[in-house]
Design an enzyme around this catalytic site. Structure first.
Site, PDB file in Angstrom:
ATOM      1  N   PHE A 132       0.863  -1.185   0.000  1.00 37.73           N
ATOM      2  CA  PHE A 132       0.000   0.000   0.000  1.00 37.73           C
ATOM      3  C   PHE A 132       0.891   1.223   0.000  1.00 37.73           C
ATOM      4  O   PHE A 132       1.535   1.528   1.011  1.00 37.73           O
ATOM      5  CB  PHE A 132      -0.882  -0.057   1.246  1.00 37.73           C
ATOM      6  CG  PHE A 132      -1.936   1.014   1.371  1.00 37.73           C
ATOM      7  CD1 PHE A 132      -3.204   0.826   0.840  1.00 37.73           C
ATOM      8  CD2 PHE A 132      -1.666   2.186   2.077  1.00 37.73           C
ATOM      9  CE1 PHE A 132      -4.196   1.790   1.006  1.00 37.73           C
ATOM     10  CE2 PHE A 132      -2.649   3.150   2.241  1.00 37.73           C
ATOM     11  CZ  PHE A 132      -3.916   2.947   1.706  1.00 37.73           C
ATOM     12  N   LEU A 147      13.743  -7.620  34.076  1.00 35.41           N
ATOM     13  CA  LEU A 147      14.681  -8.592  33.516  1.00 35.41           C
ATOM     14  C   LEU A 147      16.145  -8.193  33.722  1.00 35.41           C
ATOM     15  O   LEU A 147      17.045  -9.012  33.469  1.00 35.41           O
ATOM     16  CB  LEU A 147      14.415  -8.766  32.020  1.00 35.41           C
ATOM     17  CG  LEU A 147      13.026  -9.289  31.647  1.00 35.41           C
ATOM     18  CD1 LEU A 147      12.809  -9.168  30.146  1.00 35.41           C
ATOM     19  CD2 LEU A 147      12.841 -10.729  32.083  1.00 35.41           C
ATOM     20  N   GLU A 164       0.541   4.727  10.662  1.00 33.51           N
ATOM     21  CA  GLU A 164      -0.927   4.888  10.676  1.00 33.51           C
ATOM     22  C   GLU A 164      -1.352   6.020  11.611  1.00 33.51           C
ATOM     23  O   GLU A 164      -2.373   5.966  12.270  1.00 33.51           O
ATOM     24  CB  GLU A 164      -1.661   3.592  11.071  1.00 33.51           C
ATOM     25  CG  GLU A 164      -1.061   2.281  10.655  1.00 33.51           C
ATOM     26  CD  GLU A 164      -0.914   2.119   9.146  1.00 33.51           C
ATOM     27  OE1 GLU A 164      -1.175   3.081   8.405  1.00 33.51           O
ATOM     28  OE2 GLU A 164      -0.533   1.024   8.714  1.00 33.51           O
ATOM     29  N   GLY A 165      -0.542   7.063  11.662  1.00 32.89           N
ATOM     30  CA  GLY A 165      -0.845   8.225  12.494  1.00 32.89           C
ATOM     31  C   GLY A 165      -0.004   8.259  13.746  1.00 32.89           C
ATOM     32  O   GLY A 165      -0.068   7.361  14.577  1.00 32.89           O
TER      33      GLY A 165
END
Length: 386
Positions: free
Chosen positions: A131, A340, A365-366
């Site tokens: 895309f 950890l 995506e923003g």
């Protein structure tokens, strides 16, 4: 399958079918992904050999109807995304790029011929899509794109560049968005078309078990029927981005949950001053705070998923889910790493890998900033993007 972080009996809110979808994806990730993902990440490779199994599980375009797609609900899609990202963000990203973006664009905006040609192949994993919207100088502001498609007789000719295009170097079909005399349009571009070049972006510090590319289009000539007839203007790509953003709110919580589980297990086994780390108040405070945010994040995702299935989910509500869950997930992954200690910086443990990946997830995506402004516009009625 019970989750150690589940303090509220989240499963009671799911149907048997929803739990079955989640459990099948979790089983795949546990058996086929987790033993190998550290090395894939370290080597910077995405395991294309898992694509047939993703297709067999019905995960490619799983929320789409017809054309060999599974036709699952938004909640089922979200639950699957959470389990994939518990393995690695690169897994959920593959499914998102293939299904929400590339297949979603064809399904929403394509002609019947385009759908019939590509969607069955993509659902079966026999064709991979990408895309192409983002450009080197047009990320959060896609209207600033400079890629241009001009008419030449009966053909279209596209010139331009794209950046951070997932899967482009392994795709057979690209959805390319470009300016035209009539506004932004989407084009189906077979990647074998002369003038189309995809170059993987290497030496990444995040999303290493994933494929992102630079794409160059030089006099790419396409027939008239290459254009997506149902998309004119930026509403076309934005409708696809909203699908991907929705999946992210679930996926981020999957990464957070896996980070928590790694820290919890380690804290019970690691002895310090003659007792397990889990026996110390400061460790328990960290674990409690992480678990609370995971429970809230999944509740938010489920609520918005139910709204999406009911056809009532608004774009600014997607921004609420994406912004909150990405922001909290990255905090959880970082906090889990502290439990950890030094061992947490190795690929043997997942939290720092998840934290690194989430730096990308909160950006694509923003960005956090863009979603903040979307929500701010909703609250005040004043757009502050410029």
């Amino acid at each position: 399958m019970s989750d150690p972080s589940d303090l509220i009996d989240f499963d009671a809110l799911l149907s048997a079918e929803e739990r079955a979808v989640r459990d099948s994806v979790r089983s795949f990730v546990d058996s086929d992904i987790k033993a190998h993902i550290g090395q894939w990440y370290d080597k910077g490779v995405f395991p294309l050999e898992i694509v047939p199994e993703l297709a067999r599980l019905g995960l490619l375009g799983m929320h789409l109807e017809g054309y060999g797609c599974a036709g699952r609900s938004a909640v089922e899609y979200g639950l699957a995304g959470a389990e994939l990202e518990a393995g690695d963000s690169g897994l959920r990203t593959f499914v998102s790029v293939q299904g929400s973006l590339a297949m979603g664009a064809i399904h929403k905006h394509g002609s019947q011929a385009q759908k019939a040609q590509w969607l069955p192949l993509m659902a079966a994993g026999e064709a991979i899509g990408c895309f192409g919207l983002t450009e080197p100088t047009a990320g959060s502001d896609p209207a600033a794109m400079t890629s241009y498609a001009r008419r030449d007789g009966g053909d279209w000719v596209i010139n331009g560049t794209k950046r951070w295009i997932g899967l482009a170097s392994v795709a057979q079909i690209a959805i390319i968005w470009a300016q035209t005399d009539d506004g932004v349009r989407g084009f189906l571009v077979p990647t074998s078309t002369p003038g189309f070049t995809a170059t993987p972006i290497e030496a990444k510090l995040s999303m290493r078990a994933s494929i992102q590319c630079d794409v160059e289009l030089v006099d790419v000539r396409l027939p008239a029927d290459a254009v997506l007839p149902g998309a004119v203007g930026l509403s076309g790509p934005f409708s696809c981005l909203n699908e991907a953003r929705y999946g992210i709110m679930w996926g981020a919580m999957g990464a957070a949950r896996d980070s928590f589980e790694a820290a919890l297990a380690y804290s019970k086994e690691r002895l310090q001053f003659d007792k397990p780390l889990a026996g110390y108040q400061l460790t328990q405070q960290k674990l409690v705070n992480m678990a609370l945010e995971i429970n809230k994040g999944f509740l938010l995702a489920l609520h918005l998923g139910r709204m999406k299935d009911a056809g009532r989910l608004a774009p600014e509500q997607i921004s609420v889910g994406k912004l909150n869950n990405c922001r909290e997930a990255i905090k959880i992954a970082r906090e889990a790493r502290t439990i950890l200690g030094g061992n947490g910086i190795t690929v043997d443990y997942s939290p720092l890998r998840h934290a690194s990946n989430l730096e990308s997830v909160r950006t694509y995506e923003g960005t956090d900033e863009v979603h903040t402004l979307i929500i701010g516009n909703k609250l005040t009625g004043i757009p502050a993007f410029r």
